[in-house]
Motif scaffolding. Structure first.
Motif, PDB file in Angstrom:
ATOM      1  N   GLY A 122       0.748  -1.264   0.040  1.00  0.00           N
ATOM      2  CA  GLY A 122      -0.196  -0.101  -0.171  1.00  0.00           C
ATOM      3  C   GLY A 122       0.883   1.202  -0.155  1.00  0.00           C
ATOM      4  N   PHE A 123       1.974   1.329  -0.804  1.00  0.00           N
ATOM      5  CA  PHE A 123       2.753   2.587  -0.803  1.00  0.00           C
ATOM      6  C   PHE A 123       2.034   3.853  -1.422  1.00  0.00           C
ATOM      7  N   GLY A 124       1.167   3.529  -2.311  1.00  0.00           N
ATOM      8  CA  GLY A 124       0.418   4.528  -2.743  1.00  0.00           C
ATOM      9  C   GLY A 124      -0.683   5.125  -1.569  1.00  0.00           C
ATOM     10  N   PRO A 125      -1.339   4.314  -1.158  1.00  0.00           N
ATOM     11  CA  PRO A 125      -2.184   4.823   0.010  1.00  0.00           C
ATOM     12  C   PRO A 125      -1.491   5.702   1.242  1.00  0.00           C
ATOM     13  N   ILE A 126      -0.228   5.094   1.240  1.00  0.00           N
ATOM     14  CA  ILE A 126       0.650   5.522   2.430  1.00  0.00           C
ATOM     15  C   ILE A 126       0.694   7.114   1.912  1.00  0.00           C
ATOM     16  N   ALA A 127       1.450   7.344   0.617  1.00  0.00           N
ATOM     17  CA  ALA A 127       1.429   8.475   0.236  1.00  0.00           C
ATOM     18  C   ALA A 127       0.326   9.472   0.051  1.00  0.00           C
ATOM     19  N   ALA A 128      -0.792   9.129  -0.251  1.00  0.00           N
ATOM     20  CA  ALA A 128      -1.807   9.743  -0.133  1.00  0.00           C
ATOM     21  C   ALA A 128      -2.431  10.134   1.230  1.00  0.00           C
ATOM     22  N   MET A 129      -2.354   9.283   2.120  1.00  0.00           N
ATOM     23  CA  MET A 129      -2.581   9.572   3.462  1.00  0.00           C
ATOM     24  C   MET A 129      -1.458  10.718   3.848  1.00  0.00           C
TER      25      MET A 129
END
Length: 265
Positions: A219-226
């Motif tokens: 979930g690297f994208g979700p981490i960056a979005a968060m």
């Protein structure tokens, strides 16, 4: 209605058994709300990552809406998919925040239920929210098939802007595990190398380190979005609460999955 797909697999199917398992996850963890804006929380089976997840959920404040960014493991649906359906778990129903969802119309975020239908990364978070806050909250579930840096930052920005316009108390949650199927020492070293860039709130460095070490955080994208959304709300400090791996439960440290709980405030 979005029905459960991994109840009986990732967590117990029966309400009584599920509450018992959640109580086990929170055992010896003090529940004390802090001014948390965002969090990174794992999404494996509760037997493996539930205790790590509980470290973050024990600190989350009561909010009107919890935005959940999750990776798309299945490949179904739109690249950036928002669910506006009511979700159900063995503990009851959770309504989507359709008012805030409507503020995302015309953005990079699509209205799409198919991406969520068989995806577990957001579903496994919901019983933790119900355990802490009952049914007095709504969710904004966003499933990310595209996770590149530019897309993730844009998703975080548009969702943060919608949350601001809504005027609602909002907390942003990134659902992610870390290294997959590496020896425990490799997983520990690589994951902490990556986590350091999260603590620094340096998204560009986060992507660089992930690529440098080929770190398989799903979930690297979700981490960056968060992180992007939380920083739009003025978040300052990022703290690692707990790190563990699947070997701590299975006893097999030759091929582990890494789990971390972080909070942003």
């Amino acid at each position: 209605m979005r029905q459960t797909t991994v109840a009986g697999q990732f967590y117990p199917l029966g309400p009584r058994d599920l509450k018992k398992e959640l109580s086990r996850c929170f055992k010896n963890i003090d529940i004390r709300e802090r001014e948390i804006t965002g969090a990174v929380i794992p999404h494996a089976g509760y037997a493996y990552s539930g205790e790590v997840a509980a470290h973050a959920y024990a600190l989350l404040p009561k909010a009107d809406t919890y935005v959940l960014f999750g990776p798309n493991h299945t490949g179904y649906g739109s690249a950036i998919a928002l669910s506006q359906e009511t979700w159900t778990t063995p503990l009851g129903e959770i309504e989507a925040d359709q008012e805030t969802g409507k503020l995302l119309a015309g953005s990079i975020v699509d209205y799409d239920e198919l991406a969520h239908r068989f995806e577990h990364s957001i579903e496994v978070q919901l019983p933790f929210l119900q355990y802490r806050f009952g049914d007095d909250f709504k969710i904004l579930p966003i499933c990310m098939g595209l996770q590149d840096e530019e897309t993730a930052i844009e998703v975080g920005q548009v969702v943060a802007n919608a949350a601001k316009k809504s005027g609602k108390r909002t907390v942003f949650i990134a659902s992610s595990d870390f290294t997959h199927y590496q020896p425990a020492k490799v997983a520990h070293d690589n994951d902490h190398y990556l986590i350091d860039s999260i603590i620094r709130k340096d998204i560009e460095e986060f992507y660089r380190r992930r690529e440098e070490k080929n770190i398989t955080a799903c979930g690297f994208g979700p981490i960056a979005a968060m992180l992007t959304a939380a920083m739009e709300f003025g978040a300052g400090n990022v703290e690692l609460l707990k790190y563990a791996n699947s070997g701590d439960v299975s006893g097999d440290y030759s091929q582990v999955v890494g789990y971390a709980a972080l909070v942003v405030e």
